[in-house]
Scaffold this motif. Sequence first.
Motif, mmCIF file in Angstrom:
data_model
loop_
_atom_site.group_PDB
_atom_site.id
_atom_site.type_symbol
_atom_site.label_atom_id
_atom_site.label_comp_id
_atom_site.label_asym_id
_atom_site.label_seq_id
_atom_site.Cartn_x
_atom_site.Cartn_y
_atom_site.Cartn_z
ATOM 1 N N ARG A 120 0.986 -1.353 -0.128
ATOM 2 C CA ARG A 120 -0.049 0.044 0.041
ATOM 3 C C ARG A 120 0.566 1.331 -0.114
ATOM 4 O O ARG A 120 0.629 2.126 -0.614
ATOM 5 N N LEU A 121 1.926 1.231 0.799
ATOM 6 C CA LEU A 121 2.798 2.614 0.631
ATOM 7 C C LEU A 121 3.362 2.631 -0.540
ATOM 8 O O LEU A 121 3.617 3.797 -0.826
ATOM 9 N N VAL A 122 3.968 1.754 -1.121
ATOM 10 C CA VAL A 122 4.629 1.725 -2.299
ATOM 11 C C VAL A 122 3.631 2.442 -3.414
ATOM 12 O O VAL A 122 4.242 2.886 -4.301
ATOM 13 N N ALA A 123 2.332 1.686 -3.354
ATOM 14 C CA ALA A 123 1.504 2.149 -4.481
ATOM 15 C C ALA A 123 0.698 3.640 -4.046
ATOM 16 O O ALA A 123 0.041 4.028 -4.886
ATOM 17 N N HIS A 124 1.046 4.218 -3.033
ATOM 18 C CA HIS A 124 0.486 5.362 -2.453
ATOM 19 C C HIS A 124 0.698 6.621 -3.589
ATOM 20 O O HIS A 124 1.815 6.938 -3.716
ATOM 21 N N PRO A 125 -0.361 7.186 -4.005
ATOM 22 C CA PRO A 125 -0.209 8.107 -4.560
ATOM 23 C C PRO A 125 0.731 9.562 -3.976
ATOM 24 O O PRO A 125 1.136 10.479 -4.644
ATOM 25 N N GLY A 126 0.575 9.380 -2.584
ATOM 26 C CA GLY A 126 1.288 10.698 -2.016
ATOM 27 C C GLY A 126 2.744 10.255 -1.879
ATOM 28 O O GLY A 126 3.488 11.458 -1.371
ATOM 29 N N VAL A 127 3.261 9.388 -2.503
ATOM 30 C CA VAL A 127 4.639 8.990 -2.448
ATOM 31 C C VAL A 127 5.386 9.296 -3.825
ATOM 32 O O VAL A 127 4.824 8.760 -4.865
ATOM 33 N N ASP A 128 6.393 10.057 -3.788
ATOM 34 C CA ASP A 128 7.021 10.568 -4.904
ATOM 35 C C ASP A 128 8.152 9.429 -5.342
ATOM 36 O O ASP A 128 8.669 9.435 -6.496
ATOM 37 N N LYS A 129 8.845 9.093 -4.332
ATOM 38 C CA LYS A 129 10.092 8.254 -4.393
ATOM 39 C C LYS A 129 10.127 7.039 -3.713
ATOM 40 O O LYS A 129 9.673 7.234 -2.347
ATOM 41 N N ILE A 130 10.544 5.851 -4.155
ATOM 42 C CA ILE A 130 10.774 4.712 -3.204
ATOM 43 C C ILE A 130 12.132 4.470 -3.184
ATOM 44 O O ILE A 130 12.724 4.105 -4.195
ATOM 45 N N SER A 131 12.851 4.052 -2.166
ATOM 46 C CA SER A 131 14.211 3.664 -2.045
ATOM 47 C C SER A 131 14.296 2.412 -1.161
ATOM 48 O O SER A 131 13.745 2.420 -0.076
ATOM 49 N N PHE A 132 14.323 1.216 -2.096
ATOM 50 C CA PHE A 132 14.253 0.007 -1.541
ATOM 51 C C PHE A 132 15.631 -0.773 -1.532
ATOM 52 O O PHE A 132 16.279 -0.900 -2.327
ATOM 53 N N THR A 133 15.779 -1.558 -0.369
ATOM 54 C CA THR A 133 16.765 -2.502 -0.385
ATOM 55 C C THR A 133 16.229 -3.821 0.296
ATOM 56 O O THR A 133 15.541 -4.094 1.149
ATOM 57 N N GLY A 134 16.507 -4.720 -0.659
ATOM 58 C CA GLY A 134 15.889 -6.156 -0.306
ATOM 59 C C GLY A 134 16.022 -7.085 -1.330
ATOM 60 O O GLY A 134 16.975 -7.066 -2.265
ATOM 61 N N SER A 135 15.254 -8.134 -1.601
ATOM 62 C CA SER A 135 15.316 -8.998 -2.522
ATOM 63 C C SER A 135 14.865 -8.910 -3.728
ATOM 64 O O SER A 135 13.970 -7.595 -3.932
ATOM 65 N N LEU A 136 15.350 -9.584 -4.803
ATOM 66 C CA LEU A 136 14.972 -9.186 -6.109
ATOM 67 C C LEU A 136 13.542 -9.421 -6.534
ATOM 68 O O LEU A 136 12.925 -8.623 -7.088
#
Length: 505
Positions: A240-256
């Motif tokens: 939900r956070l990743v898809a949220h229209p209020g989020v402009d940038k996602i910085s992710f570290t984790g699995s492929l």
Amino acid sequence: MSAADRAMQTPATSTAAGTARFPLDLPDEFLHCFPLGGRWVRADSGRRVTLTSPSTEEPTLDLPLADESDVDRAVASARSAFDHGPWPRMPATERAAYLARFTEEVRRRLPMLTALWTAQVGAPVSFAQGLIGAGESRLDFFAKLAGTYSFADRRPTRRGHARVLREPVGVAALIAPWNATFGIFAHKVGAALAAGCAVVLKSPVESPLEALVMAECAIAAGLPPGVVNVVTADAEQSARLVAHPGVDKISFTGSLAVGTRIAEVAARRMARTTLELGGKSAAILLDDADPATVMPALVPLAMPFSGQICFAQTRVLAPRHRMAEVEEACVAAVETLTVGDPWDPATDVGPVLNARQYARVLAYTDTGRREGARLLTGGGRRPGFGRGHYIDPTVFTDVTADMTIAREEIFGPVITLQAYDDVDDAVRIANDTDYGLSGSVYGADADTAFEVALRVRAGHLAVNGFEMSPNVPFGGRKLSGIGREGGPEGLESFLETKSVFMPTP
């Protein structure tokens, strides 16, 4: 009283009923609230997550888990802080002063953060003590860079000049994994705040406490409300956070696998992304390298934190005619490692995270045997441990590039030895992987080793050792991800460029 002050006064006893003792006394806010909008707000959901000790398999602590409304509140808080608050609009030198205070608050809590790493995921305390300061140094680097970086310049044009502005991207969702939560968050938080972004930290359910400590530091340092917000979320709420229209940038570290899904979701609305994903890094021993010298230095880099680190140099490539020497030196180095209680300063290798991780790693060792690799040492549960997720440090030889253990990220204390015929063959094998995160080259002549490193398709390499530095970018090629963290490049990943053409006065 802050969590840091509590932790320094007593080793203590914050626990949920019926669980084992947690080794730190935590404030009540950590046990019931999320930091949203500059204050501690009771979680809406009523959902909880239970932490379990990797070394005893006993539950230790019970903490809130976000639902949809908690995620929405976190984004709304960050959105308000960015759209209407002072943070993105204040002079960069003023932000730098805030970040210096924030870093100092973190510095006061380094002993606590060290203990949290060991308590939550079983990182040996000696390993944690050595690396936890790296997170503080990253924050310090970005605090200083914020005051010196050129966020604007002028360029002459035919009509006059253009003002080229580097502006914060907006609200950034920062997502860190369980294995090195504080250090990874430090890379992301330092850069995002230096750029002028407002952030939502999404804590992993396995290690949720570091982000809460960082939010406490932000509040103590006086950062404007809503600039730093935290939720602990499982897969559904993270999506939900990743898809949220209020989020402009996602910085992710984790699995492929997760990174790929994030990239797909972000692409649908052109949200900016930085993705630091898996690794299958090769350490190349050149013909003039001395295995008896190299292997004791290399083995800790091949299975740091029981191999649960993305940059682990797990594939060791050596000249075919020297394989017997390399095998002997590798096994000797591995067998000097002390496996034991992660709270014991003498321990080199502790447990892996949990039962699922334990089963996953042992499945890979079974696959290695079945596909024809020769087991030199380890390969199963560590003898002498009646409980805890302890795996015997493992070395396979006669490994070929088509084997599963040579191609997939095991994320456990497993080293594979592969033979090569000449340098061209070594480079071919090193590059014969879907990943391109890290690597190393060992040889008597550093310049020759450097020339080999230039041919390896990875984002981060080292000659005759291994190093990470806050002023140098880190990130991968191919399936190891997109973008860089650390250095000015890490700051720039949280900026958008705007050009304004101006006439001659």
